[in-house]
Design a protein around this motif. Structure first.
Motif, PDB file in Angstrom:
ATOM      1  N   PRO A  25       0.802  -1.224   0.000  1.00  0.00           N
ATOM      2  CA  PRO A  25       0.000   0.000   0.000  1.00  0.00           C
ATOM      3  C   PRO A  25       0.839   1.281   0.000  1.00  0.00           C
ATOM      4  O   PRO A  25       0.353   2.347  -0.389  1.00  0.00           O
ATOM      5  N   PHE A  26       2.095   1.156   0.444  1.00  0.00           N
ATOM      6  CA  PHE A  26       2.939   2.347   0.551  1.00  0.00           C
ATOM      7  C   PHE A  26       3.923   2.466  -0.603  1.00  0.00           C
ATOM      8  O   PHE A  26       4.681   3.432  -0.678  1.00  0.00           O
ATOM      9  N   ALA A  27       3.912   1.491  -1.506  1.00  0.00           N
ATOM     10  CA  ALA A  27       4.827   1.511  -2.645  1.00  0.00           C
ATOM     11  C   ALA A  27       4.659   2.761  -3.509  1.00  0.00           C
ATOM     12  O   ALA A  27       5.655   3.368  -3.919  1.00  0.00           O
ATOM     13  N   PRO A  28       3.416   3.200  -3.820  1.00  0.00           N
ATOM     14  CA  PRO A  28       3.271   4.400  -4.656  1.00  0.00           C
ATOM     15  C   PRO A  28       3.926   5.633  -4.049  1.00  0.00           C
ATOM     16  O   PRO A  28       4.584   6.406  -4.753  1.00  0.00           O
ATOM     17  N   MET A  29       3.774   5.810  -2.738  1.00  0.00           N
ATOM     18  CA  MET A  29       4.369   6.975  -2.079  1.00  0.00           C
ATOM     19  C   MET A  29       5.895   6.901  -2.098  1.00  0.00           C
ATOM     20  O   MET A  29       6.576   7.905  -2.315  1.00  0.00           O
ATOM     21  N   ALA A  30       6.421   5.701  -1.899  1.00  0.00           N
ATOM     22  CA  ALA A  30       7.874   5.530  -1.918  1.00  0.00           C
ATOM     23  C   ALA A  30       8.433   5.803  -3.313  1.00  0.00           C
ATOM     24  O   ALA A  30       9.471   6.460  -3.463  1.00  0.00           O
ATOM     25  N   VAL A  31       7.719   5.332  -4.329  1.00  0.00           N
ATOM     26  CA  VAL A  31       8.162   5.554  -5.716  1.00  0.00           C
ATOM     27  C   VAL A  31       8.172   7.042  -6.043  1.00  0.00           C
ATOM     28  O   VAL A  31       9.120   7.569  -6.629  1.00  0.00           O
ATOM     29  N   VAL A  32       7.109   7.739  -5.645  1.00  0.00           N
ATOM     30  CA  VAL A  32       7.015   9.176  -5.915  1.00  0.00           C
ATOM     31  C   VAL A  32       8.138   9.936  -5.217  1.00  0.00           C
ATOM     32  O   VAL A  32       8.793  10.801  -5.808  1.00  0.00           O
ATOM     33  N   LEU A  33       8.383   9.589  -3.954  1.00  0.00           N
ATOM     34  CA  LEU A  33       9.409  10.297  -3.180  1.00  0.00           C
ATOM     35  C   LEU A  33      10.805  10.087  -3.773  1.00  0.00           C
ATOM     36  O   LEU A  33      11.533  11.059  -4.037  1.00  0.00           O
ATOM     37  N   VAL A  34      11.166   8.835  -3.986  1.00  0.00           N
ATOM     38  CA  VAL A  34      12.498   8.526  -4.504  1.00  0.00           C
ATOM     39  C   VAL A  34      12.686   9.095  -5.905  1.00  0.00           C
ATOM     40  O   VAL A  34      13.720   9.702  -6.221  1.00  0.00           O
ATOM     41  N   SER A  35      11.675   8.924  -6.744  1.00  0.00           N
ATOM     42  CA  SER A  35      11.783   9.401  -8.124  1.00  0.00           C
ATOM     43  C   SER A  35      11.884  10.923  -8.181  1.00  0.00           C
ATOM     44  O   SER A  35      12.630  11.476  -8.987  1.00  0.00           O
ATOM     45  N   THR A  36      11.124  11.594  -7.338  1.00  0.00           N
ATOM     46  CA  THR A  36      11.175  13.054  -7.306  1.00  0.00           C
ATOM     47  C   THR A  36      12.567  13.542  -6.930  1.00  0.00           C
ATOM     48  O   THR A  36      13.097  14.497  -7.512  1.00  0.00           O
ATOM     49  N   LEU A  37      13.176  12.878  -5.948  1.00  0.00           N
ATOM     50  CA  LEU A  37      14.533  13.252  -5.534  1.00  0.00           C
ATOM     51  C   LEU A  37      15.542  13.017  -6.664  1.00  0.00           C
ATOM     52  O   LEU A  37      16.419  13.851  -6.905  1.00  0.00           O
ATOM     53  N   LEU A  38      15.390  11.905  -7.363  1.00  0.00           N
ATOM     54  CA  LEU A  38      16.301  11.607  -8.470  1.00  0.00           C
ATOM     55  C   LEU A  38      16.138  12.611  -9.613  1.00  0.00           C
ATOM     56  O   LEU A  38      17.124  13.076 -10.200  1.00  0.00           O
ATOM     57  N   ILE A  39      14.882  12.947  -9.900  1.00  0.00           N
ATOM     58  CA  ILE A  39      14.625  13.907 -10.982  1.00  0.00           C
ATOM     59  C   ILE A  39      15.146  15.290 -10.614  1.00  0.00           C
ATOM     60  O   ILE A  39      15.724  15.996 -11.446  1.00  0.00           O
ATOM     61  N   ALA A  40      14.958  15.674  -9.368  1.00  0.00           N
ATOM     62  CA  ALA A  40      15.464  16.972  -8.918  1.00  0.00           C
ATOM     63  C   ALA A  40      16.988  17.020  -9.034  1.00  0.00           C
ATOM     64  O   ALA A  40      17.566  18.023  -9.464  1.00  0.00           O
ATOM     65  N   THR A  41      17.637  15.931  -8.667  1.00  0.00           N
ATOM     66  CA  THR A  41      19.096  15.858  -8.788  1.00  0.00           C
ATOM     67  C   THR A  41      19.531  15.961 -10.243  1.00  0.00           C
ATOM     68  O   THR A  41      20.492  16.672 -10.581  1.00  0.00           O
ATOM     69  N   LEU A  42      18.788  15.258 -11.115  1.00  0.00           N
ATOM     70  CA  LEU A  42      19.094  15.298 -12.542  1.00  0.00           C
ATOM     71  C   LEU A  42      18.921  16.705 -13.107  1.00  0.00           C
ATOM     72  O   LEU A  42      19.748  17.187 -13.891  1.00  0.00           O
ATOM     73  N   ALA A  43      17.856  17.390 -12.686  1.00  0.00           N
ATOM     74  CA  ALA A  43      17.582  18.742 -13.186  1.00  0.00           C
ATOM     75  C   ALA A  43      18.683  19.714 -12.766  1.00  0.00           C
ATOM     76  O   ALA A  43      19.114  20.571 -13.554  1.00  0.00           O
ATOM     77  N   VAL A  44      19.146  19.579 -11.547  1.00  0.00           N
ATOM     78  CA  VAL A  44      20.206  20.464 -11.048  1.00  0.00           C
ATOM     79  C   VAL A  44      21.508  20.211 -11.802  1.00  0.00           C
ATOM     80  O   VAL A  44      22.304  21.129 -12.059  1.00  0.00           O
ATOM     81  N   ALA A  45      21.718  18.954 -12.178  1.00  0.00           N
ATOM     82  CA  ALA A  45      22.958  18.586 -12.849  1.00  0.00           C
ATOM     83  C   ALA A  45      23.009  19.035 -14.309  1.00  0.00           C
ATOM     84  O   ALA A  45      24.071  19.023 -14.921  1.00  0.00           O
ATOM     85  N   TYR A  46      21.880  19.436 -14.873  1.00  0.00           N
ATOM     86  CA  TYR A  46      21.854  19.880 -16.273  1.00  0.00           C
ATOM     87  C   TYR A  46      22.674  21.157 -16.444  1.00  0.00           C
ATOM     88  O   TYR A  46      22.648  22.041 -15.576  1.00  0.00           O
ATOM     89  N   PRO A  47      23.357  21.295 -17.562  1.00  0.00           N
ATOM     90  CA  PRO A  47      24.059  22.560 -17.850  1.00  0.00           C
ATOM     91  C   PRO A  47      23.071  23.709 -17.955  1.00  0.00           C
ATOM     92  O   PRO A  47      21.901  23.512 -18.313  1.00  0.00           O
ATOM     93  N   ALA A  48      23.511  24.912 -17.635  1.00  0.00           N
ATOM     94  CA  ALA A  48      22.623  26.078 -17.610  1.00  0.00           C
ATOM     95  C   ALA A  48      21.948  26.320 -18.952  1.00  0.00           C
ATOM     96  O   ALA A  48      20.791  26.742 -19.016  1.00  0.00           O
ATOM     97  N   ASP A  49      22.673  26.037 -20.040  1.00  0.00           N
ATOM     98  CA  ASP A  49      22.097  26.319 -21.352  1.00  0.00           C
ATOM     99  C   ASP A  49      21.040  25.298 -21.777  1.00  0.00           C
ATOM    100  O   ASP A  49      20.412  25.451 -22.812  1.00  0.00           O
ATOM    101  N   ARG A  50      20.858  24.264 -20.954  1.00  0.00           N
ATOM    102  CA  ARG A  50      19.856  23.246 -21.296  1.00  0.00           C
ATOM    103  C   ARG A  50      18.746  23.169 -20.262  1.00  0.00           C
ATOM    104  O   ARG A  50      18.063  22.153 -20.140  1.00  0.00           O
TER     105      ARG A  50
END
Length: 255
Positions: A25-50
């Motif tokens: 029952p808690f898998a969806p919340m865990a997926v959202v939390l972990v994925s959001t953190l990974l995506i945020a990290t990926l977005a920060v790592a992008y070069p400024a021009d992209r």
């Protein structure tokens, strides 16, 4: 024939009495939390021009994750209701066959077993999983009512089951067989206060609701596990009762 019907319903429990993993029952919340953190990290790592590309990727990924989380949540919701329906139906069939067998063995307890089964048929009507999912999607607060009936229905059902086991145990004793189980072995689902749980869920901004969902998963799981132990002993006792009631000629022929 009657004993084979009882065994068939006993064996069916592995398909109907679904023991849900407590994490599911808690898998969806865990997926959202972990994925959001990974995506945020990926977005920060992008070069400024992209950065525009990063924003597009993040938005698309978040939408995909949200959709996946909703689908898994609906599946969990569906399984919680369906396993209720399937378990209740199987138990009624099981004890109908047990009553027939007790009657064939000459026990008067068959009448009271049938009476409790009829009570179950009236009080434990099937709940449409699809209907309640749709209503919850349209009006979110309906989920509280679903949580309510999942707990209360299982609580009342398990109390009736305990009464059934008491009658079956007495019936076996009437025909000279000591039952290898006790009604106290059955896990009775506790009754939880819906009003208190709703208030605590609202006060804690939904955090207590996670515990409520946990109980709706755990309590029936424990009830189902106790069934596996008890029904094994029940079938064993019924087999002994049938063997002892076989006519001498039939017993000799079986050898």
């Amino acid at each position: 024939m009657l004993l084979s019907n009882v065994k068939r319903q006993r064996d069916a429990l592995y398909g109907t009495d679904y023991v849900m993993p407590l994490w599911m029952p808690f898998a969806p919340m865990a997926v959202v939390l972990v994925s959001t953190l990974l995506i945020a990290t990926l977005a920060v790592a992008y070069p400024a021009d992209r950065i525009p590309d990063a924003v597009a990727v993040v938005v698309f990924a978040l939408l995909a994750i949200a959709l996946a989380a909703v689908i898994v949540s609906l599946y969990v919701f569906y399984k919680l209701i369906v396993r209720r329906n399937q378990h209740f139906k199987r138990v009624r069939l099981l004890y109908t066959n047990v009553a027939d067998l007790l009657e064939g063995l000459g026990s008067a307890r068959a009448v009271s077993v049938r009476s409790i089964v009829r009570e179950m048929e009236v009080e434990e009507q099937e709940r449409s999983a699809v209907l309640w999912i749709v209503l919850t999607l349209l009006v979110g607060i309906v989920a509280f009512y679903v949580y309510h009936f999942l707990n209360k229905d299982f609580h009342r059902h398990s109390i009736r089951e305990k009464r059934l086991l008491e009658e079956v145990a007495r019936g076996l004793e009437e025909v000279g067989v000591a039952p290898a189980f006790t009604p106290e072995e059955l896990r009775v689902v506790p009754s939880r206060s819906t009003l208190v749980y709703i208030l605590l869920s609202l006060i804690t901004a939904g955090i207590f609701g996670l515990y409520w969902l946990y109980t709706l998963t755990k309590d029936p799981n424990e009830h189902f596990r106790s069934h596996r132990r008890i029904e094994k002993s029940l079938v064993s006792a019924l087999e002994r009762a049938v063997e002892e009631k076989l006519p001498p000629m039939e017993t000799a022929g079986a050898g």
